[in-house]
Design an enzyme around this catalytic site. Structure first.
Site, PDB file in Angstrom:
ATOM      1  N   LYS A   1       0.795  -1.234   0.000  1.00 18.95           N
ATOM      2  CA  LYS A   1       0.000   0.000   0.000  1.00 18.95           C
ATOM      3  C   LYS A   1       0.824   1.278   0.000  1.00 18.95           C
ATOM      4  O   LYS A   1       0.408   2.284  -0.574  1.00 18.95           O
ATOM      5  CB  LYS A   1      -0.934   0.032   1.217  1.00 18.95           C
ATOM      6  CG  LYS A   1      -2.130  -0.887   1.090  1.00 18.95           C
ATOM      7  CD  LYS A   1      -3.052  -0.709   2.291  1.00 18.95           C
ATOM      8  CE  LYS A   1      -4.284  -1.577   2.146  1.00 18.95           C
ATOM      9  NZ  LYS A   1      -5.280  -1.309   3.185  1.00 18.95           N
TER      10      LYS A   1
ATOM     11  N   ASP B   1     -10.150   3.265   2.077  1.00 19.48           N
ATOM     12  CA  ASP B   1     -10.250   2.657   3.417  1.00 19.48           C
ATOM     13  C   ASP B   1     -10.895   3.612   4.420  1.00 19.48           C
ATOM     14  O   ASP B   1     -11.700   3.196   5.260  1.00 19.48           O
ATOM     15  CB  ASP B   1      -8.863   2.265   3.937  1.00 19.48           C
ATOM     16  CG  ASP B   1      -8.323   1.024   3.250  1.00 19.48           C
ATOM     17  OD1 ASP B   1      -9.123   0.206   2.763  1.00 19.48           O
ATOM     18  OD2 ASP B   1      -7.088   0.868   3.206  1.00 19.48           O
TER      19      ASP B   1
END
Ligand code: ATR
Length: 279
Positions: A67, A103
């Site tokens: 990420k 997220d």
């Protein structure tokens, strides 16, 4: 219409539920997308990202451990991903790759289903990895009053607190300190961000957690459905929530960015609950 490919880059990635939910959504909506899990070794990440361009892959989710590392291989990174410091979604626009992060939105939408408004609230985050950072930044942006980070390794905990301090009052408490457990009672929201709940013996991340009625205790783990941490919170009368809704909502936002279509959230939630119940 020719088939279009979506996917997820992770390592390991076999356990990911994203292929199941995105392929379900695509089929349900009659869209031409197939979603594939790609196990990408860290050393191959750049080549894998080039592969998105070369193969015309429409969109990709990025998960652990890529990420943060993926950022340098993209053409652009939006403000949300920059604030969070990580990318979980890549959009391929004619070969131009843009990174964003869904997220935070997924997490806030999950809280909203419990009518929890972060504004002015006291928060404790347990853990200091990438998930802790994404959730901490998101909570600051949603107006929380203060954040305390509890973590096993002081260096990691202090580093996260330093990063979060640019937004507001953040403090670090070592998980091993005598008052870490008691501290939990002071929070309106406790977010458990370590991977401990997935371990076989499901150990608690800190001793004697003092949960109480009136607080929301959130665990980013969704398998097991209820970690020992969440079970202890429930027994103490706290409201509890696992990570499944966040998984579905972040996926929903990514799907909308890639396809322009509304993700069948309720049906996907039901599908994943049934799937996890069978395991
Ligand atoms: P992610 O990016 O998904 O958040 P991570 O960076 O591996 O994952 O972070 C994992 C978190 O779980 C860290 O806070 C880690 O604590 P340390 O900083 O002390 O390593 C925590 N964690 C993992 N295994 C742990 C264990 N056995 N006991 C306590 N904390 C643990």
């Amino acid at each position: 219409m020719p088939d279009k490919v979506l996917g997820i880059f992770g390592h390991p990635v076999a356990h990911s539920l994203s292929p199941l939910m995105h392929n379900f959504a695509s089929k349900k909506l009659g869209l031409p997308y197939t979603y594939v899990a790609f196990d990408v070794e860290p050393a191959m990440l750049k080549k894998a990202v080039d592969g998105i361009r070369a193969l015309g892959i429409a969109g990709v989710n990025v998960t652990v451990p890529h990420k943060e590392a993926v950022v340098r291989h993209l053409d652009a990174v939006d403000a949300e991903a920059r604030a969070i410091g990580a990318v979980n979604t890549i959009i391929n626009n004619g070969g131009k790759l843009t990174g964003t992060n869904t997220d935070g939105i997924g997490f806030l939408r999950a809280l909203k289903t419990r009518r929890f408004n972060p504004r002015g609230k006291r928060v404790i985050i347990v853990g200091a990895g990438g998930s802790s950072r994404a959730i901490g930044v998101t909570l600051w942006r949603a107006g929380v009053k203060e954040i305390a980070v509890i973590n096993r390794t002081p260096a990691a905990g202090k580093k996260l607190v330093e990063a979060l301090s640019q937004f507001g009052a953040a403090t670090f408490v070592p998980a091993a300190s005598a008052d870490a457990g008691a501290l939990l009672a002071k929070a309106d929201l406790v977010v458990q961000c370590t991977s401990l709940g997935m371990k076989k013996d499901d150990p608690l991340p800190l001793r004697d957690p003092a949960f109480r009625k009136g607080q929301l205790v959130y665990d980013i783990i969704y398998s097991p459905v209820e970690t020992r941490f969440l079970a202890a919170a429930r027994r103490a009368g706290a409201d509890t929530m696992n990570g499944l809704a966040m998984l579905v909502y972040q996926g929903s936002e990514s799907f909308r960015l890639w396809t322009g279509k509304k993700f069948p959230e309720e049906a996907a939630l039901k599908l994943l609950k049934r799937h996890l119940g069978r395991k």
